[in-house]
Design an enzyme around this catalytic site. Structure first.
Site, PDB file in Angstrom:
ATOM      1  N   GLY A 101       0.841  -1.247  -0.029  1.00 49.13           N
ATOM      2  CA  GLY A 101      -0.017   0.225  -0.040  1.00 49.13           C
ATOM      3  C   GLY A 101       0.942   1.246   0.073  1.00 49.13           C
ATOM      4  O   GLY A 101       1.962   1.125   0.190  1.00 49.13           O
ATOM      5  N   LYS A 102       0.345   2.400  -0.334  1.00 49.55           N
ATOM      6  CA  LYS A 102       0.976   3.512  -0.387  1.00 49.55           C
ATOM      7  C   LYS A 102      -0.113   4.684  -0.275  1.00 49.55           C
ATOM      8  O   LYS A 102      -0.988   4.468  -1.174  1.00 49.55           O
ATOM      9  CB  LYS A 102       2.142   3.728  -1.526  1.00 49.55           C
ATOM     10  CG  LYS A 102       3.148   4.866  -1.060  1.00 49.55           C
ATOM     11  CD  LYS A 102       3.984   4.604   0.093  1.00 49.55           C
ATOM     12  CE  LYS A 102       5.480   4.816   0.022  1.00 49.55           C
ATOM     13  NZ  LYS A 102       6.315   4.104   0.622  1.00 49.55           N
ATOM     14  N   GLY A 103       0.160   5.814   0.347  1.00 47.39           N
ATOM     15  CA  GLY A 103      -0.735   6.926   0.136  1.00 47.39           C
ATOM     16  C   GLY A 103      -0.141   8.461   0.653  1.00 47.39           C
ATOM     17  O   GLY A 103       1.248   8.315   0.769  1.00 47.39           O
TER      18      GLY A 103
END
Ligand code: NAD
Length: 428
Positions: free
Chosen positions: A117-119
């Site tokens: 994931g990444k944000g």
């Protein structure tokens, strides 16, 4: 700003291709070496979900500003999504997707039960007061709350965010859920469920992997010279640990330039980014160099541990090191990688070398779920074990398939992820 390069690209870094393009190309390169169901590869080319949220903030002057936030969730076949949250003006949807794919591989090469994931939020944190940063973080946590959680998606700090940001994020989530939930994020201060040793873990893993690579190449660490670009959370512990192991660290740098002593620097005496920001040049070294000169020094091991895209088609032919261990994310462009391959200079990739950060994040998550904190000694011992296990898996691929260290690491990762997909199947 244009879409950033694969990692911590900032405005002053060249942007050759988007993180998503790089991530897809690396996936295809690894797939070409393996017998993987093309349907699985097709699924892995796309993120499972990308959440885009508007994050309203009441500024200190009473006005309202609305920021855009993202959370890309690439693949969760092996476990909950895991990856950082960055506050940076260059955050884009494509960058978050590319970096989330990257996290899938990093977790898989380490055999951690996580997906990628990444944000982040499109904001320059330097434009915000501490109170504004806190309000923005809390509201972002609330906007993302339906999609995250200790068994769904576990964010961590990244560019522009830190342990304090994670503490606010965890507090906001916990208050809304009605129970203290430390396992929702990692990289917290130890007093609220963070792990001992998390701060130096990526540098420690870089040192462990560099030591193993030196040994693999048949060199004596006592006769090995090392140059490290960047003396922050990754570069400083890496340099100091290699110094402790007997290597001669001849050069280190920060954003202002490099210090060089062919007889070896006393790395404990050079102030780290945390101890005194951007003070490396204050050290009394016989020679001062530019960061560009550091990259081209005649050393055995070069560790780029500052920013992305520093080894490029322009300087790759001038690099004199015989081994490169990537401390930063994405320091080597694809074009430079090809030049190093042709020159037979091994490049041990970021997804293996600096994976100590996400590995100790995994330890933190385990400690949170079990309500039990580990000693620093245990964290160090278990990190050493996990790094050696991953190193061995990648080394075996190098030996069996005669591929680069980067391709080998991607093969290990893709094999694990694709096997999990094949076992779980596609439903319906
Ligand atoms: P940091 O801010 O602690 O330190 C960065 C260091 O690099 C500082 O010494 C700074 O002065 C120097 N620097 C900044 N810009 C530079 C430039 N243009 N040229 C030369 N030096 C420059 O950052 P960090 O956490 O050590 O991160 C460094 C790299 O490692 C980044 O690519 C990051 O994504 C990656 N990384 C960090 C972690 C982590 O947990 N901290 C984990 C994995 C990878």
């Amino acid at each position: 700003m244009a879409s950033a390069a694969p990692s911590t690209a900032t405005d002053d870094e060249p942007t050759e291709e988007t993180a998503l393009e790089t991530a897809r190309r690396q996936l295809e390169r690894a797939a070409a070496h393996l017998n993987v169901d093309p349907g699985v590869i097709e699924r892995l080319r796309h993120p499972n979900q990308v959440h885009r949220v508007s994050v309203p903030l009441e500024r200190d002057d009473g006005s309202t500003a609305v920021y855009t936030g993202y959370r890309a969730q690439h693949d969760s076949v092996r476990g909950p999504y895991k990856g950082g949250l960055r506050f940076h003006p260059g955050v884009t949807e494509a960058e978050c997707i590319g970096l989330s794919m990257w996290m899938t591989w990093k977790c898989a090469v380490m055999d951690l039960p996580f997906g990628g994931g990444k944000g982040g939020i499109v904001v320059d944190p330097k434009d915000l007061s501490t109170d504004e940063k806190e309000r923005l973080t809390r509201r972002f946590a609330e906007e993302l709350r339906p999609f995250i959680g200790p068994t769904k998606d576990i964010p961590a700090p990244d560019m522009g965010t830190d342990a304090q940001t994670m503490a606010w994020f965890m507090d906001a989530y916990s208050m809304q859920e009605g129970e203290t939930t430390p396992g929702v994020v990692t990289g917290k201060p130890p007093v609220v469920g963070g792990s001992k040793g998390r701060d130096t873990a990526p540098g420690r893993s870089v040192a462990i992997i560099a030591r193993e690579a030196i040994d693999y190449l048949g060199w004596d660490i006592e006769d090995t010279t090392v140059a490290v670009q960047g003396f922050g959370s990754v570069g400083a512990p890496a340099a100091r640990l290699l110094d402790d192991e007997g290597a001669t660290v001849v050069a280190v740098s920060d954003v202002n330039g490099a210090i060089y002593d062919p007889d070896g620097l006393d790395t404990r005496d050079v102030p780290t980014h945390e101890e005194e920001p951007e003070a490396v040049m204050k050290y009394n070294a016989p020679r001062k160099l530019s960061n560009e000169e550091l990259l081209e020094l005649d050393v055995d091991v070069l560790i780029p541990a500052a920013v992305g895209n520093v080894l490029t088609a322009e300087n790759a032919r001038d690099v004199q090191a015989n081994l490169i261990v990537e401390g930063a994310n994405g320091p080597t462009t694809s074009a430079a990688g090809e030049i190093f391959e042709a020159r037979e200079i091994p490049v041990v990739p970021d997804i293996l070398a600096n994976a100590g950060g996400v590995t100790v994040s995994y330890f933190e998550w385990l400690q949170d779920l079990n309500h039990r904190s580990w000693s620093l000694e245990r964290v160090h011992d278990e990190l050493e074990t996990e790094m050696l296990r991953a190193w061995t898996a990648v080394r075996e691929r190098v030996e069996e398939h005669d591929v680069t260290w980067r391709d080998a690491a991607y093969m290990v990762a893709l094999e694990r992820v694709s096997e999990a997909h094949e076992h779980r199947g596609l439903w319906p």
